[in-house]
Scaffold this motif. Structure first.
Motif, short mmCIF file in Angstrom:
data_model
loop_
_atom_site.label_atom_id
_atom_site.label_comp_id
_atom_site.label_asym_id
_atom_site.label_seq_id
_atom_site.Cartn_x
_atom_site.Cartn_y
_atom_site.Cartn_z
N THR B 77 0.84 -1.21 0.00
CA THR B 77 0.00 0.00 0.00
C THR B 77 0.86 1.25 0.00
O THR B 77 2.01 1.24 0.47
N ALA B 78 0.29 2.32 -0.56
CA ALA B 78 0.97 3.63 -0.57
C ALA B 78 2.42 3.48 -1.00
O ALA B 78 3.35 3.82 -0.27
N SER B 79 2.62 2.99 -2.20
CA SER B 79 3.97 2.65 -2.67
C SER B 79 4.89 3.88 -2.72
O SER B 79 4.43 5.02 -2.86
N ARG B 80 6.17 3.59 -2.59
CA ARG B 80 7.21 4.62 -2.62
C ARG B 80 8.23 4.26 -3.70
O ARG B 80 8.34 3.10 -4.08
N ALA B 81 8.98 5.26 -4.13
CA ALA B 81 10.01 4.99 -5.14
C ALA B 81 10.99 3.91 -4.64
O ALA B 81 11.49 3.10 -5.42
N ALA B 82 11.22 3.89 -3.34
CA ALA B 82 12.15 2.90 -2.76
C ALA B 82 11.62 1.47 -2.83
O ALA B 82 12.37 0.52 -2.59
N ASP B 83 10.34 1.30 -3.15
CA ASP B 83 9.79 -0.04 -3.30
C ASP B 83 10.15 -0.65 -4.66
O ASP B 83 9.88 -1.83 -4.90
N THR B 84 10.74 0.14 -5.53
CA THR B 84 11.17 -0.37 -6.84
C THR B 84 12.18 -1.49 -6.64
O THR B 84 13.23 -1.31 -6.01
N ALA B 85 11.83 -2.68 -7.13
CA ALA B 85 12.64 -3.88 -6.91
C ALA B 85 11.98 -5.03 -7.63
O ALA B 85 10.92 -4.88 -8.23
N SER B 86 12.62 -6.20 -7.55
CA SER B 86 11.98 -7.44 -7.99
C SER B 86 11.43 -8.16 -6.77
O SER B 86 12.05 -8.16 -5.71
N TYR B 87 10.26 -8.76 -6.94
CA TYR B 87 9.59 -9.47 -5.85
C TYR B 87 9.39 -10.92 -6.25
O TYR B 87 8.96 -11.22 -7.37
N PHE B 88 9.71 -11.81 -5.32
CA PHE B 88 9.63 -13.24 -5.58
C PHE B 88 8.73 -13.90 -4.56
O PHE B 88 8.80 -13.59 -3.36
N CYS B 89 7.90 -14.81 -5.03
CA CYS B 89 7.24 -15.69 -4.08
C CYS B 89 8.02 -17.00 -4.02
O CYS B 89 8.65 -17.41 -5.02
N ALA B 90 8.00 -17.62 -2.88
CA ALA B 90 8.73 -18.87 -2.68
C ALA B 90 7.84 -19.81 -1.89
O ALA B 90 7.21 -19.41 -0.91
N THR B 91 7.79 -21.04 -2.31
CA THR B 91 6.94 -22.02 -1.65
C THR B 91 7.78 -23.09 -0.99
O THR B 91 8.77 -23.57 -1.55
N ASP B 92 7.36 -23.41 0.21
CA ASP B 92 8.01 -24.46 0.99
C ASP B 92 7.16 -25.72 0.82
O ASP B 92 6.10 -25.84 1.42
N TYR B 93 7.64 -26.63 -0.05
CA TYR B 93 6.89 -27.84 -0.30
C TYR B 93 7.13 -28.84 0.81
O TYR B 93 8.19 -28.93 1.38
N LEU B 94 6.13 -29.62 1.09
CA LEU B 94 6.24 -30.65 2.12
C LEU B 94 7.16 -31.74 1.63
O LEU B 94 6.82 -32.49 0.72
N THR B 95 8.35 -31.84 2.20
CA THR B 95 9.31 -32.85 1.77
C THR B 95 9.84 -33.62 2.96
O THR B 95 11.02 -33.87 3.09
N GLY B 96 8.98 -33.98 3.84
CA GLY B 96 9.39 -34.80 4.97
C GLY B 96 9.89 -33.97 6.13
O GLY B 96 9.42 -32.87 6.37
N ALA B 97 10.90 -34.48 6.83
CA ALA B 97 11.37 -33.83 8.04
C ALA B 97 11.97 -32.46 7.76
O ALA B 97 11.90 -31.55 8.58
N ASN B 98 12.58 -32.33 6.60
CA ASN B 98 13.17 -31.06 6.25
C ASN B 98 12.42 -30.47 5.06
O ASN B 98 11.60 -31.13 4.44
N SER B 99 12.68 -29.24 4.77
CA SER B 99 11.97 -28.62 3.66
C SER B 99 12.92 -27.67 2.96
O SER B 99 14.00 -27.35 3.46
N LYS B 100 12.54 -27.23 1.80
CA LYS B 100 13.35 -26.29 1.04
C LYS B 100 12.43 -25.39 0.24
O LYS B 100 11.29 -25.75 -0.07
N LEU B 101 12.91 -24.22 -0.08
CA LEU B 101 12.12 -23.25 -0.81
C LEU B 101 12.34 -23.37 -2.31
O LEU B 101 13.46 -23.59 -2.75
N THR B 102 11.26 -23.22 -3.04
CA THR B 102 11.34 -23.13 -4.50
C THR B 102 10.80 -21.77 -4.89
O THR B 102 9.69 -21.40 -4.50
N PHE B 103 11.58 -21.04 -5.69
CA PHE B 103 11.25 -19.65 -6.03
C PHE B 103 10.62 -19.55 -7.41
O PHE B 103 10.94 -20.31 -8.32
#
Lengths: 113, 113
Positions: B77-103
């Motif tokens: 909300t109420a964006s600023r010039a400093a918000d200029t950037a790349s934005y990534f979503c990352a999902t943590d898939y269920l992979t057992g005891a440990n997990s890892k992010l996929t972007f």
């Protein structure tokens, strides 16, 4: 302030050289990760480690190996650098269990000529 | 690999306007995260939303998660010039005891002064 430090910001290497990219974190995190980032492809996972002396392959491990002899340090090794390994390399760490985000280093931009 | 996919690929808005970015994913997740990357730098964690949460706020950021549609949105909300950037979503898939992010591949946000 907690940090993930990558040893080099920019690196230029010749084809066929063995290249070491170093990553150190000061947060006592169990998990560490190496990604490469290329335009149009996003971030792709190369290798990761959930504990000292253990490692697991990510999505694109070919041509790479890793070493984790100490908890705070995770090294990425390019056994014989090739031009298609020119990329931005990003190291990250996270705590376990995984309920928090990753902390990333500033990245190493590697150029292989 | 199982990536989240962001939409749109690029977004240009005027300072003060709101920016909405979307992410879709394919399989069950443990959590979903959003990151920001300023040009040529490492990624910075913005917010994490767990699979049993529907909405989360952090400052000017609002994230929603709809697990039935396998989608998430990030509102700045109420964006600023400093918000200029790349934005990534990352999902943590269920992979057992440990997990890892996929972007995902990222969204380029430009905020015009």
């Amino acid at each position: 302030d907690v940090k993930v430090t990558q040893s080099s910001r920019y690196l230029v290497k010749r084809t066929g050289e063995k290249v070491f990219l170093e990553c150190v974190q000061d947060m006592d995190h169990e998990n560490m990760f190496w990604y490469r980032q290329d335009p149009g492809l996003g971030l792709r996972l190369i290798y990761f480690s959930y504990d000292v002396k253990m490692k697991e392959k990510g999505d694109i491990p070919e041509g790479y190996s890793v070493s984790r002899e100490k908890k705070e340090r995770f090294s990425l090794i390019l056994e014989s650098a090739s031009t298609n390994q020119t990329s931005m390399y990003l190291c990250a760490s996270s705590s376990h269990p995984f309920n928090y985000g990753y902390t990333f280093g500033s990245g190493t931009r590697l150029t292989v000529v | 690999s199982q990536q989240g996919e962001e939409d749109p690929q690029a977004l240009s808005i005027q300072e003060g306007e709101n920016a909405t970015m979307n992410c879709s994913y394919k399989t069950s997740i443990n959590n979903l995260q959003w990151y920001r990357q300023n040009s040529g730098r490492g990624l910075v964690h913005l917010i994490l939303i767990r699979s049993n949460e529907r909405e989360k706020h952090s400052g000017r950021l609002r994230v929603t998660l709809d697990t039935s549609k396998k989608s998430s949105s990030l509102l700045i909300t109420a964006s600023r010039a400093a918000d200029t950037a790349s934005y990534f979503c990352a999902t943590d898939y269920l992979t057992g005891a440990n997990s890892k992010l996929t972007f995902g591949k990222g969204i380029t946000l430009s905020v015009r002064p």
